[in-house]
Scaffold this motif. Structure first.
Motif, PDB file in Angstrom:
ATOM      1  N   GLY A 134     -16.420 -12.051  28.199  1.00  0.00           N
ATOM      2  CA  GLY A 134     -15.914 -11.203  27.127  1.00  0.00           C
ATOM      3  C   GLY A 134     -14.407 -11.171  26.983  1.00  0.00           C
ATOM      4  O   GLY A 134     -13.889 -10.477  26.117  1.00  0.00           O
ATOM      5  N   SER A 135     -13.677 -11.908  27.818  1.00  0.00           N
ATOM      6  CA  SER A 135     -12.216 -11.956  27.736  1.00  0.00           C
ATOM      7  C   SER A 135     -11.761 -13.376  27.410  1.00  0.00           C
ATOM      8  O   SER A 135     -12.430 -14.346  27.766  1.00  0.00           O
ATOM      9  CB  SER A 135     -11.580 -11.543  29.060  1.00  0.00           C
ATOM     10  OG  SER A 135     -11.883 -10.210  29.357  1.00  0.00           O
ATOM     11  N   ILE A 136     -10.607 -13.485  26.779  1.00  0.00           N
ATOM     12  CA  ILE A 136     -10.035 -14.783  26.447  1.00  0.00           C
ATOM     13  C   ILE A 136      -9.181 -15.261  27.615  1.00  0.00           C
ATOM     14  O   ILE A 136      -8.277 -14.550  28.062  1.00  0.00           O
ATOM     15  CB  ILE A 136      -9.180 -14.710  25.167  1.00  0.00           C
ATOM     16  CG1 ILE A 136     -10.040 -14.253  23.991  1.00  0.00           C
ATOM     17  CG2 ILE A 136      -8.523 -16.059  24.888  1.00  0.00           C
ATOM     18  CD1 ILE A 136      -9.244 -13.894  22.744  1.00  0.00           C
TER      19      ILE A 136
ATOM     20  N   HIS B 279      -0.285 -24.436  21.886  1.00  0.00           N
ATOM     21  CA  HIS B 279      -1.434 -23.712  21.353  1.00  0.00           C
ATOM     22  C   HIS B 279      -2.567 -23.823  22.361  1.00  0.00           C
ATOM     23  O   HIS B 279      -2.567 -24.745  23.160  1.00  0.00           O
ATOM     24  CB  HIS B 279      -1.913 -24.361  20.052  1.00  0.00           C
ATOM     25  CG  HIS B 279      -0.911 -24.349  18.960  1.00  0.00           C
ATOM     26  ND1 HIS B 279      -1.192 -23.922  17.685  1.00  0.00           N
ATOM     27  CD2 HIS B 279       0.371 -24.754  18.929  1.00  0.00           C
ATOM     28  CE1 HIS B 279      -0.115 -24.057  16.928  1.00  0.00           C
ATOM     29  NE2 HIS B 279       0.843 -24.564  17.666  1.00  0.00           N
ATOM     30  N   PRO B 280      -3.535 -22.991  22.312  1.00  0.00           N
ATOM     31  CA  PRO B 280      -3.783 -21.889  21.402  1.00  0.00           C
ATOM     32  C   PRO B 280      -2.835 -20.708  21.645  1.00  0.00           C
ATOM     33  O   PRO B 280      -2.347 -20.511  22.746  1.00  0.00           O
ATOM     34  CB  PRO B 280      -5.220 -21.480  21.704  1.00  0.00           C
ATOM     35  CG  PRO B 280      -5.835 -22.613  22.456  1.00  0.00           C
ATOM     36  CD  PRO B 280      -4.708 -23.269  23.157  1.00  0.00           C
ATOM     37  N   HIS B 281      -2.597 -19.977  20.564  1.00  0.00           N
ATOM     38  CA  HIS B 281      -1.781 -18.764  20.622  1.00  0.00           C
ATOM     39  C   HIS B 281      -2.702 -17.546  20.651  1.00  0.00           C
ATOM     40  O   HIS B 281      -3.733 -17.526  19.984  1.00  0.00           O
ATOM     41  CB  HIS B 281      -0.863 -18.660  19.404  1.00  0.00           C
ATOM     42  CG  HIS B 281       0.221 -19.682  19.377  1.00  0.00           C
ATOM     43  ND1 HIS B 281       1.195 -19.764  20.345  1.00  0.00           N
ATOM     44  CD2 HIS B 281       0.482 -20.675  18.505  1.00  0.00           C
ATOM     45  CE1 HIS B 281       2.023 -20.753  20.063  1.00  0.00           C
ATOM     46  NE2 HIS B 281       1.604 -21.328  18.958  1.00  0.00           N
TER      47      HIS B 281
ATOM     48  N   ALA C  79      -8.503 -22.514  25.251  1.00  0.00           N
ATOM     49  CA  ALA C  79      -8.820 -21.090  25.389  1.00  0.00           C
ATOM     50  C   ALA C  79     -10.326 -20.973  25.491  1.00  0.00           C
ATOM     51  O   ALA C  79     -11.061 -21.616  24.734  1.00  0.00           O
ATOM     52  CB  ALA C  79      -8.295 -20.292  24.206  1.00  0.00           C
ATOM     53  N   LEU C  80     -10.793 -20.168  26.427  1.00  0.00           N
ATOM     54  CA  LEU C  80     -12.212 -19.985  26.698  1.00  0.00           C
ATOM     55  C   LEU C  80     -12.552 -18.504  26.667  1.00  0.00           C
ATOM     56  O   LEU C  80     -11.734 -17.668  27.064  1.00  0.00           O
ATOM     57  CB  LEU C  80     -12.556 -20.544  28.086  1.00  0.00           C
ATOM     58  CG  LEU C  80     -12.162 -21.992  28.356  1.00  0.00           C
ATOM     59  CD1 LEU C  80     -12.177 -22.268  29.845  1.00  0.00           C
ATOM     60  CD2 LEU C  80     -13.081 -22.930  27.611  1.00  0.00           C
TER      61      LEU C  80
ATOM     62  N   VAL D  12      -7.453 -11.940  19.937  1.00  0.00           N
ATOM     63  CA  VAL D  12      -7.537 -12.999  18.933  1.00  0.00           C
ATOM     64  C   VAL D  12      -6.746 -14.206  19.445  1.00  0.00           C
ATOM     65  O   VAL D  12      -5.598 -14.077  19.848  1.00  0.00           O
ATOM     66  CB  VAL D  12      -6.962 -12.551  17.573  1.00  0.00           C
ATOM     67  CG1 VAL D  12      -6.995 -13.685  16.565  1.00  0.00           C
ATOM     68  CG2 VAL D  12      -7.712 -11.345  17.044  1.00  0.00           C
ATOM     69  N   THR D  13      -7.382 -15.380  19.435  1.00  0.00           N
ATOM     70  CA  THR D  13      -6.728 -16.622  19.833  1.00  0.00           C
ATOM     71  C   THR D  13      -7.009 -17.658  18.759  1.00  0.00           C
ATOM     72  O   THR D  13      -8.120 -17.741  18.244  1.00  0.00           O
ATOM     73  CB  THR D  13      -7.254 -17.106  21.195  1.00  0.00           C
ATOM     74  OG1 THR D  13      -6.917 -16.121  22.175  1.00  0.00           O
ATOM     75  CG2 THR D  13      -6.628 -18.422  21.588  1.00  0.00           C
ATOM     76  N   LEU D  14      -5.987 -18.453  18.430  1.00  0.00           N
ATOM     77  CA  LEU D  14      -6.173 -19.483  17.410  1.00  0.00           C
ATOM     78  C   LEU D  14      -5.321 -20.702  17.710  1.00  0.00           C
ATOM     79  O   LEU D  14      -4.352 -20.659  18.473  1.00  0.00           O
ATOM     80  CB  LEU D  14      -5.832 -18.939  16.024  1.00  0.00           C
ATOM     81  CG  LEU D  14      -4.395 -18.447  15.786  1.00  0.00           C
ATOM     82  CD1 LEU D  14      -3.510 -19.589  15.321  1.00  0.00           C
ATOM     83  CD2 LEU D  14      -4.408 -17.352  14.764  1.00  0.00           C
ATOM     84  N   ALA D  15      -5.731 -21.801  17.114  1.00  0.00           N
ATOM     85  CA  ALA D  15      -4.958 -23.043  17.125  1.00  0.00           C
ATOM     86  C   ALA D  15      -4.849 -23.466  15.671  1.00  0.00           C
ATOM     87  O   ALA D  15      -5.811 -23.325  14.905  1.00  0.00           O
ATOM     88  CB  ALA D  15      -5.668 -24.105  17.941  1.00  0.00           C
TER      89      ALA D  15
END
Length: 100
Positions: A40-42, A86-88, A35-36, A95-98
């Motif tokens: 300003g956007s994921i 992942h990432p979710h 995820a990058l 919000v993105t996380l692994a």
């Protein structure tokens, strides 16, 4: 087991995250993703399979950003598929996380 890597810096994050994923691939090979933060956007790219499968779905032109996270998964719970990779990202896309 899983492998998580993150990058924050002046260089382009995507190749650093991919190399980090390759170094940790023995910790998970059922799925991979990155995820990058781009303008300003994921932007999330993930797929079932090894890192080479992830490389096959990445845009030809690298997204220019110095911030991102990457993950390789060894499926101990849930099927090894793209949805569980992942990432979710949450439903808002903010919000993105692994996690391991």
């Amino acid at each position: 087991m899983c492998g998580i890597v993150a990058y924050l810096g002046q260089k382009t994050a995507q190749p650093i995250l991919i190399e980090g994923r390759k170094r940790l691939e023995d910790r998970g090979y059922d799925s991979a993703g990155i995820a990058l933060i781009v303008d300003g956007s994921i932007k999330t790219h993930k797929t079932a399979g090894r890192i080479t499968a992830l490389e096959g779905i990445l845009p030809e032109k690298q997204e220019v950003t110095g911030l991102g996270i990457g993950h390789t998964r060894w499926a101990t719970h849930g099927k090894p598929n793209t949805i569980n990779a992942h990432p979710h990202t949450d439903y808002t896309g903010k919000v993105t996380l692994a996690h391991n």
